[in-house]
Write a protein that holds these residues in place. Sequence first.
Motif, PDB file in Angstrom:
ATOM      1  N   PRO A 168      37.460  55.090 100.421  1.00 26.37           N
ATOM      2  CA  PRO A 168      36.078  55.695 100.811  1.00 26.37           C
ATOM      3  C   PRO A 168      35.774  55.360  99.255  1.00 26.37           C
ATOM      4  O   PRO A 168      36.461  55.261  97.867  1.00 26.37           O
ATOM      5  N   PHE A 169      34.189  55.582  99.431  1.00 26.20           N
ATOM      6  CA  PHE A 169      33.684  55.467  97.418  1.00 26.20           C
ATOM      7  C   PHE A 169      32.340  56.881  97.972  1.00 26.20           C
ATOM      8  O   PHE A 169      31.953  57.217  98.684  1.00 26.20           O
ATOM      9  N   GLU A 170      31.977  56.988  96.088  1.00 23.25           N
ATOM     10  CA  GLU A 170      31.198  58.191  96.220  1.00 23.25           C
ATOM     11  C   GLU A 170      29.884  57.511  94.902  1.00 23.25           C
ATOM     12  O   GLU A 170      30.608  56.683  94.717  1.00 23.25           O
ATOM     13  N   ILE A 171      28.966  57.687  95.151  1.00 22.15           N
ATOM     14  CA  ILE A 171      27.825  57.240  94.079  1.00 22.15           C
ATOM     15  C   ILE A 171      27.505  58.125  93.549  1.00 22.15           C
ATOM     16  O   ILE A 171      26.555  59.779  93.966  1.00 22.15           O
ATOM     17  N   ILE A 172      27.314  58.423  92.330  1.00 20.92           N
ATOM     18  CA  ILE A 172      27.340  59.756  91.596  1.00 20.92           C
ATOM     19  C   ILE A 172      25.267  59.265  90.811  1.00 20.92           C
ATOM     20  O   ILE A 172      25.767  57.753  90.006  1.00 20.92           O
ATOM     21  N   VAL A 173      24.749  59.514  90.624  1.00 19.88           N
ATOM     22  CA  VAL A 173      23.455  59.088  90.631  1.00 19.88           C
ATOM     23  C   VAL A 173      22.757  59.993  89.317  1.00 19.88           C
ATOM     24  O   VAL A 173      22.707  60.532  89.515  1.00 19.88           O
ATOM     25  N   PHE A 203      17.632  59.674  99.082  1.00 19.23           N
ATOM     26  CA  PHE A 203      18.697  58.189  99.812  1.00 19.23           C
ATOM     27  C   PHE A 203      19.633  59.644  99.530  1.00 19.23           C
ATOM     28  O   PHE A 203      20.489  59.557 101.085  1.00 19.23           O
ATOM     29  N   ALA A 204      19.735  60.307  98.171  1.00 22.01           N
ATOM     30  CA  ALA A 204      20.449  61.374  99.097  1.00 22.01           C
ATOM     31  C   ALA A 204      20.640  62.653  99.698  1.00 22.01           C
ATOM     32  O   ALA A 204      21.746  62.730 100.539  1.00 22.01           O
ATOM     33  N   GLU A 205      19.253  62.724 100.778  1.00 20.38           N
ATOM     34  CA  GLU A 205      19.520  63.328 101.337  1.00 20.38           C
ATOM     35  C   GLU A 205      19.255  62.219 102.883  1.00 20.38           C
ATOM     36  O   GLU A 205      20.078  63.124 103.840  1.00 20.38           O
ATOM     37  N   ILE A 244      26.085  60.485  98.341  1.00 23.49           N
ATOM     38  CA  ILE A 244      25.355  60.330  97.775  1.00 23.49           C
ATOM     39  C   ILE A 244      25.020  61.585  96.421  1.00 23.49           C
ATOM     40  O   ILE A 244      24.412  62.548  97.211  1.00 23.49           O
ATOM     41  N   LYS A 245      25.905  61.425  95.247  1.00 24.65           N
ATOM     42  CA  LYS A 245      25.626  63.027  94.775  1.00 24.65           C
ATOM     43  C   LYS A 245      24.684  62.998  93.206  1.00 24.65           C
ATOM     44  O   LYS A 245      24.891  62.568  92.427  1.00 24.65           O
TER      45      LYS A 245
END
Length: 319
Positions: free
Chosen positions: A48-53, A69-71, A77-78
């Motif tokens: 798993p991976f997360e994306i912090i923008v 994109f977060a929705e 996406i955080k």
Amino acid sequence: MRDQNTIISGWINNDTKPFVSILCDTFNHEGFIRETLEGFLKQETTFPFEIIVHDDASTDNTPAIVREFAENYPLIIKPILQKENQYSKKVNFWSDLTFPMAQGKYIALCEGDDYWIDKLKLQKQVDFLENNKEYVITWTDYLNRKGTELVPNNFKETLPSVYTIDFDTIFQPYCTLTLTSVFKKDAVDPLDYKKFKYGKDNTLYALALCHGKGAFLNFQAAVYRLHAGGVFSLKSTFFQRYSSYLNVKEIYDNIPQARTKNIEKVMASLLKASAFEALKLRKTEEFKNIEEPQKAINEFLDKASLSLKFKYFLKYIKS
């Protein structure tokens, strides 16, 4: 594109934390950020991976695109959507904002105007780091994009499939660009990073290399976009060269492992380039209004050989 929401949902339901945290800083990148985020989401991984923008109070449509994109990918996406610009307050996005949020064992970096083109980029880099414990950071080859033109490097022909990077080899010949980097989170302490006045990505890499080796993996995984809106590219050539010199010099002065012949050579090259660029500014308002160009010239002349000083004064006479 895979249904990452379904995949990540399964990981989260099993109480599995993200194994990789992708950190992305963006500002006024409405024409680019969609491609950047899509490149992240296309990654095919066994973990798993997360994306912090982090959006730094963009004045264009970038925040709306990030929000969209977060929705659509709320489990992955955080977003951090600033109301006030933090760059102007000299806040370091990476050490102060995104890094503390990251849950992954590994960190991947990519700014909002660059993008990834290899769907196995993360998997290949993480697999290498997992299987080679003496390494703490990796980079890959990339393409340079100028408008619609994609310009390759020559690393495929000049470097092996795995090229070890340490203080004896860093910067020569490979340029360690941020958009390709993946490193172990525990190899870098953001508090150490904040001690550096001229901190840049190179500072991060140097801190990581104190804990292990780096590796260039010779495959094209990303695209570095050259455009007029880039924060660094908007600066004068003098500023680019001199700020890089100050950054590398600070690394040399503060990290004992960095005191190598290679780093000394890099510093000398950057200082020389800074002095000759300062010479071009001699009759401009920039030269009159800031003291850095004259500082660069003075330091260069203090350290230069007689032959280099001669070349410099010939340029001075002609300018």
